[in-house]
Design a protein around this motif. Structure first.
Motif, PDB file in Angstrom:
ATOM      1  N   PHE A   1      24.374  27.342  30.590  1.00 40.21           N
ATOM      2  CA  PHE A   1      24.784  26.204  31.409  1.00 40.21           C
ATOM      3  C   PHE A   1      26.099  26.485  32.141  1.00 40.21           C
ATOM      4  O   PHE A   1      26.338  25.935  33.211  1.00 40.21           O
TER       5      PHE A   1
ATOM      6  N   TYR B   1      19.229  31.771  35.239  1.00 36.99           N
ATOM      7  CA  TYR B   1      20.517  31.584  34.581  1.00 36.99           C
ATOM      8  C   TYR B   1      20.326  31.669  33.075  1.00 36.99           C
ATOM      9  O   TYR B   1      19.352  31.172  32.529  1.00 36.99           O
TER      10      TYR B   1
ATOM     11  N   GLU C   1      26.896  29.252  33.595  1.00 34.30           N
ATOM     12  CA  GLU C   1      26.521  29.934  34.837  1.00 34.30           C
ATOM     13  C   GLU C   1      26.023  28.931  35.873  1.00 34.30           C
ATOM     14  O   GLU C   1      26.341  29.048  37.056  1.00 34.30           O
ATOM     15  N   ILE C   2      25.247  27.973  35.414  1.00 31.96           N
ATOM     16  CA  ILE C   2      24.741  26.933  36.322  1.00 31.96           C
ATOM     17  C   ILE C   2      25.900  26.120  36.867  1.00 31.96           C
ATOM     18  O   ILE C   2      25.977  25.852  38.079  1.00 31.96           O
ATOM     19  N   ASP C   3      26.826  25.720  35.997  1.00 33.28           N
ATOM     20  CA  ASP C   3      27.987  24.948  36.437  1.00 33.28           C
ATOM     21  C   ASP C   3      28.834  25.744  37.432  1.00 33.28           C
ATOM     22  O   ASP C   3      29.305  25.197  38.432  1.00 33.28           O
TER      23      ASP C   3
ATOM     24  N   ARG D   1      27.822  28.135  39.442  1.00 32.02           N
ATOM     25  CA  ARG D   1      27.078  28.199  40.725  1.00 32.02           C
ATOM     26  C   ARG D   1      27.142  26.867  41.458  1.00 32.02           C
ATOM     27  O   ARG D   1      27.312  26.838  42.680  1.00 32.02           O
ATOM     28  N   LEU D   2      27.044  25.769  40.737  1.00 30.14           N
ATOM     29  CA  LEU D   2      27.130  24.451  41.367  1.00 30.14           C
ATOM     30  C   LEU D   2      28.515  24.209  41.964  1.00 30.14           C
ATOM     31  O   LEU D   2      28.639  23.623  43.041  1.00 30.14           O
TER      32      LEU D   2
END
Length: 74
Positions: free
Chosen positions: A8, A5, A10-12, A14-15
């Motif tokens: 952040f 990633y 992108e991480i959020d 995906r989560l």
């Protein structure tokens, strides 16, 4: 395969997707459980058994009845 990633956000994202998938799976499991409970409800089970009874019992009765008739005529 590891996902890399770059931020952040992108991480959020995906989560959030994974969380929604988990909720969907949980609801699908609950629905399947409710369907299983209703299909095993005693009146439905008894009705299904009564519907199958003629399929298995009538040939047996006919066989026994005809074999007794043959013995009487011999």
């Amino acid at each position: 395969m590891k996902t890399v990633y770059s931020s952040f956000t992108e991480i959020d994202k995906r989560l959030r997707i994974l969380n929604l998938q988990r909720e969907i799976d949980r609801e699908a499991l609950n629905l399947q459980l409710k369907q299983a409970k209703t299909s095993l409800y005693p009146p439905k089970t008894v009705k299904a058994m009564l519907e199958l009874l003629p399929v298995f019992l009538l040939p047996y009765i006919k066989k026994r009845w005809f074999s007794k008739k043959k013995k009487l005529h011999e």
